[in-house]
Scaffold this motif. Structure first.
Motif, PDB file in Angstrom:
ATOM      1  N   LEU A 120       1.112  -1.216  -0.283  1.00 53.59           N
ATOM      2  CA  LEU A 120       0.163  -0.560   0.189  1.00 53.59           C
ATOM      3  C   LEU A 120       1.063   1.373  -0.151  1.00 53.59           C
ATOM      4  CD1 LEU A 120      -2.601  -0.911   2.530  1.00 53.59           C
ATOM      5  CD2 LEU A 120      -2.995  -1.306   0.034  1.00 53.59           C
ATOM      6  N   VAL A 121       0.507   1.885  -0.315  1.00 55.07           N
ATOM      7  CA  VAL A 121       0.909   3.045  -0.591  1.00 55.07           C
ATOM      8  C   VAL A 121      -0.020   4.423  -0.491  1.00 55.07           C
ATOM      9  CG1 VAL A 121       2.323   5.006  -2.504  1.00 55.07           C
ATOM     10  CG2 VAL A 121       2.675   2.793  -3.133  1.00 55.07           C
ATOM     11  N   SER A 122       1.114   5.439   0.559  1.00 52.82           N
ATOM     12  CA  SER A 122      -0.299   6.578   1.182  1.00 52.82           C
ATOM     13  C   SER A 122       0.374   7.639   0.382  1.00 52.82           C
ATOM     14  CB  SER A 122       0.791   7.471   2.192  1.00 52.82           C
ATOM     15  OG  SER A 122       0.184   6.066   3.608  1.00 52.82           O
ATOM     16  N   THR A 123      -0.430   8.631   0.404  1.00 53.44           N
ATOM     17  CA  THR A 123      -0.618   9.921  -0.695  1.00 53.44           C
ATOM     18  C   THR A 123      -1.380  11.675   0.455  1.00 53.44           C
ATOM     19  OG1 THR A 123      -1.251  11.055  -2.646  1.00 53.44           O
ATOM     20  CG2 THR A 123      -2.898   9.542  -1.804  1.00 53.44           C
ATOM     21  N   GLU A 124      -1.739  12.414  -0.341  1.00 50.83           N
ATOM     22  CA  GLU A 124      -1.693  13.791   0.402  1.00 50.83           C
ATOM     23  C   GLU A 124      -3.920  13.215  -0.083  1.00 50.83           C
ATOM     24  OE1 GLU A 124      -0.087  14.219  -2.284  1.00 50.83           O
ATOM     25  OE2 GLU A 124       1.797  15.452  -1.265  1.00 50.83           O
ATOM     26  N   ASP A 125      -4.400  13.683   1.378  1.00 54.86           N
ATOM     27  CA  ASP A 125      -5.255  13.842   1.262  1.00 54.86           C
ATOM     28  C   ASP A 125      -5.827  14.826   1.319  1.00 54.86           C
ATOM     29  OD1 ASP A 125      -8.721  13.026   1.330  1.00 54.86           O
ATOM     30  OD2 ASP A 125      -8.335  12.712   3.392  1.00 54.86           O
ATOM     31  N   ILE A 126      -6.641  15.184  -0.008  1.00 49.62           N
ATOM     32  CA  ILE A 126      -7.326  16.567  -0.785  1.00 49.62           C
ATOM     33  C   ILE A 126      -8.555  16.903  -1.227  1.00 49.62           C
ATOM     34  CG2 ILE A 126      -4.885  16.646  -1.853  1.00 49.62           C
ATOM     35  CD1 ILE A 126      -6.609  16.269  -4.637  1.00 49.62           C
ATOM     36  N   SER A 127      -9.225  15.747  -0.251  1.00 48.41           N
ATOM     37  CA  SER A 127     -10.490  16.326  -0.457  1.00 48.41           C
ATOM     38  C   SER A 127     -11.150  17.194   0.147  1.00 48.41           C
ATOM     39  CB  SER A 127     -11.219  14.327  -0.200  1.00 48.41           C
ATOM     40  OG  SER A 127     -11.083  15.179   1.827  1.00 48.41           O
ATOM     41  N   ILE A 129      -9.392  20.535   0.402  1.00 47.59           N
ATOM     42  CA  ILE A 129      -9.193  20.943  -0.536  1.00 47.59           C
ATOM     43  C   ILE A 129     -10.133  21.419  -1.660  1.00 47.59           C
ATOM     44  CG2 ILE A 129      -7.634  22.227  -2.090  1.00 47.59           C
ATOM     45  CD1 ILE A 129      -5.484  20.886  -0.643  1.00 47.59           C
ATOM     46  N   GLN A 130     -10.370  20.064  -2.336  1.00 50.74           N
ATOM     47  CA  GLN A 130     -11.315  19.942  -3.159  1.00 50.74           C
ATOM     48  C   GLN A 130     -12.931  20.132  -2.870  1.00 50.74           C
ATOM     49  OE1 GLN A 130     -10.413  18.415  -6.347  1.00 50.74           O
ATOM     50  NE2 GLN A 130     -12.912  19.462  -6.953  1.00 50.74           N
ATOM     51  N   ALA A 131     -13.288  20.028  -1.562  1.00 51.45           N
ATOM     52  CA  ALA A 131     -14.501  20.710  -1.335  1.00 51.45           C
ATOM     53  C   ALA A 131     -14.467  21.739  -1.042  1.00 51.45           C
ATOM     54  CB  ALA A 131     -14.900  19.760   0.354  1.00 51.45           C
ATOM     55  N   LYS A 132     -13.482  22.875  -0.760  1.00 51.11           N
ATOM     56  CA  LYS A 132     -13.502  23.315  -0.691  1.00 51.11           C
ATOM     57  C   LYS A 132     -13.242  24.294  -2.464  1.00 51.11           C
ATOM     58  CE  LYS A 132     -10.802  24.393   3.857  1.00 51.11           C
ATOM     59  NZ  LYS A 132      -9.673  24.722   4.485  1.00 51.11           N
ATOM     60  N   ILE A 133     -12.941  24.635  -2.987  1.00 51.64           N
ATOM     61  CA  ILE A 133     -12.565  24.710  -4.312  1.00 51.64           C
ATOM     62  C   ILE A 133     -14.315  24.874  -5.127  1.00 51.64           C
ATOM     63  CG2 ILE A 133     -12.058  24.071  -6.597  1.00 51.64           C
ATOM     64  CD1 ILE A 133      -9.856  23.740  -5.208  1.00 51.64           C
ATOM     65  N   ASP A 134     -14.640  23.306  -4.760  1.00 52.60           N
ATOM     66  CA  ASP A 134     -15.934  23.185  -5.422  1.00 52.60           C
ATOM     67  C   ASP A 134     -17.622  24.009  -4.572  1.00 52.60           C
ATOM     68  OD1 ASP A 134     -15.266  20.676  -7.003  1.00 52.60           O
ATOM     69  OD2 ASP A 134     -15.581  19.295  -5.621  1.00 52.60           O
ATOM     70  N   SER A 135     -17.310  24.276  -3.168  1.00 46.45           N
ATOM     71  CA  SER A 135     -18.298  25.281  -2.720  1.00 46.45           C
ATOM     72  C   SER A 135     -18.128  26.090  -3.275  1.00 46.45           C
ATOM     73  CB  SER A 135     -17.610  25.091  -1.510  1.00 46.45           C
ATOM     74  OG  SER A 135     -16.726  26.193  -0.831  1.00 46.45           O
ATOM     75  N   ARG A 136     -16.609  26.561  -3.530  1.00 49.86           N
ATOM     76  CA  ARG A 136     -16.782  27.936  -3.970  1.00 49.86           C
ATOM     77  C   ARG A 136     -17.299  28.132  -5.577  1.00 49.86           C
ATOM     78  NH1 ARG A 136     -10.438  29.862  -1.198  1.00 49.86           N
ATOM     79  NH2 ARG A 136     -11.396  29.865   0.858  1.00 49.86           N
ATOM     80  N   ALA A 137     -17.203  27.050  -6.338  1.00 48.00           N
ATOM     81  CA  ALA A 137     -16.853  27.545  -7.885  1.00 48.00           C
ATOM     82  C   ALA A 137     -18.630  27.889  -7.944  1.00 48.00           C
ATOM     83  CB  ALA A 137     -17.154  25.944  -8.147  1.00 48.00           C
ATOM     84  N   THR A 138     -19.328  29.169  -8.626  1.00 49.75           N
ATOM     85  CA  THR A 138     -20.636  28.923  -9.093  1.00 49.75           C
ATOM     86  C   THR A 138     -20.447  29.177 -10.343  1.00 49.75           C
ATOM     87  OG1 THR A 138     -19.150  31.919  -9.097  1.00 49.75           O
ATOM     88  CG2 THR A 138     -20.143  30.688  -7.099  1.00 49.75           C
ATOM     89  N   PRO A 139     -21.394  28.994 -11.024  1.00 51.41           N
ATOM     90  CA  PRO A 139     -21.846  28.953 -12.276  1.00 51.41           C
ATOM     91  C   PRO A 139     -21.186  30.074 -13.161  1.00 51.41           C
ATOM     92  CG  PRO A 139     -23.714  29.199 -11.695  1.00 51.41           C
ATOM     93  CD  PRO A 139     -22.716  29.452 -10.424  1.00 51.41           C
ATOM     94  N   ALA A 140     -20.686  29.952 -14.373  1.00 48.88           N
ATOM     95  CA  ALA A 140     -20.023  31.456 -15.425  1.00 48.88           C
ATOM     96  C   ALA A 140     -21.761  32.409 -15.129  1.00 48.88           C
ATOM     97  CB  ALA A 140     -19.555  30.987 -16.527  1.00 48.88           C
ATOM     98  N   SER A 141     -20.551  33.544 -15.513  1.00 50.41           N
ATOM     99  CA  SER A 141     -21.915  34.588 -15.859  1.00 50.41           C
ATOM    100  C   SER A 141     -22.269  34.915 -16.981  1.00 50.41           C
ATOM    101  CB  SER A 141     -21.573  35.729 -15.163  1.00 50.41           C
ATOM    102  OG  SER A 141     -20.281  36.117 -15.464  1.00 50.41           O
ATOM    103  N   PRO A 142     -23.188  34.924 -17.436  1.00 44.71           N
ATOM    104  CA  PRO A 142     -23.470  35.076 -19.187  1.00 44.71           C
ATOM    105  C   PRO A 142     -22.098  36.077 -19.782  1.00 44.71           C
ATOM    106  CG  PRO A 142     -25.410  35.580 -17.475  1.00 44.71           C
ATOM    107  CD  PRO A 142     -25.148  35.507 -16.698  1.00 44.71           C
ATOM    108  N   ARG A 143     -22.276  36.815 -20.952  1.00 48.94           N
ATOM    109  CA  ARG A 143     -21.015  37.563 -21.208  1.00 48.94           C
ATOM    110  C   ARG A 143     -22.130  38.792 -22.057  1.00 48.94           C
ATOM    111  NH1 ARG A 143     -17.120  35.032 -25.691  1.00 48.94           N
ATOM    112  NH2 ARG A 143     -15.604  33.495 -24.310  1.00 48.94           N
ATOM    113  N   LEU A 144     -21.322  39.632 -21.303  1.00 44.95           N
ATOM    114  CA  LEU A 144     -21.968  40.927 -21.607  1.00 44.95           C
ATOM    115  C   LEU A 144     -21.762  42.075 -22.152  1.00 44.95           C
ATOM    116  CD1 LEU A 144     -24.256  43.342 -20.659  1.00 44.95           C
ATOM    117  CD2 LEU A 144     -22.299  44.375 -18.756  1.00 44.95           C
TER     118      LEU A 144
END
Length: 176
Positions: A120-127, A129-144
């Motif tokens: 078995l190999v360990s790695t960084e748990d970035i879940s 960080i990913q959750a923070k990024i996903d919560s901040r993501a907003t849909p793209a605004s329409p172009r003006l």
């Protein structure tokens, strides 16, 4: 020779990065290279209060002991095979921590793939960080689209389809 006389020989330990319910994330063998005699370092290691530098095997870097969950003297554990060991009266599975994760301060998790020998190999748990990024993501605004007229002649914003129409008609006129 002088290190032996002065009592400054490093104390060998197994370096544990993280302790999970049934899994130890093991960095490998290391040396406690701090000041004082071997006897004092071994006593501090056995009591779990060693605070000096740790040099991991095959590395010239010295890392602080507070980066690791446990520093185990070799006499305090018993290997049960290449992927498990007995420590503190319990049987543990082990996951090897790659050097890139030795100084990582957050939680580790198991990597999706196995090591070359099936371990078995360990790695960084970035879940998190990913959750923070996903919560901040907003849909793209329409172009003006705004016209090129001056602000004093402001008019309603133009739709992209109305901007393309004059270009298409001018291009068609040239090609005719």
């Amino acid at each position: 020779m002088l290190n032996w006389i002065m009592g400054r020989k490093p104390s060998t330990v197994w370096v544990i990065k993280q302790v999970d319910e049934h899994l130890l994330h093991v960095c490998g063998r290391g040396e406690a290279t701090g000041p004082g005699s071997v006897r004092k370092r071994r006593k501090a290691l056995a009591e779990g209060r060693y605070q000096g530098p740790i040099r991991l095997a095959h590395s010239s870097a010295e890392l602080s002991a507070d980066l690791f969950a446990a520093l185990i003297l070799p006499d305090d554990l018993e290997w049960q095979g290449p992927q498990s060991l007995r420590w503190q009266g319990r049987l543990w599975r082990i996951a090897w921590v790659p050097p890139i994760c030795w100084a990582y301060r957050d939680k580790l998790t198991l990597a999706g793939s196995l090591g070359p020998d099936g371990s078995l190999v360990s790695t960084e748990d970035i879940s998190t960080i990913q959750a923070k990024i996903d919560s901040r993501a907003t849909p793209a605004s329409p172009r003006l689209w705004l016209g090129l007229e001056g602000l004093d002649n402001a008019q309603a914003p133009l739709e992209p389809s109305t901007l393309d129409a004059p270009r298409r008609s001018a291009a068609n006129a040239r090609n005719s």
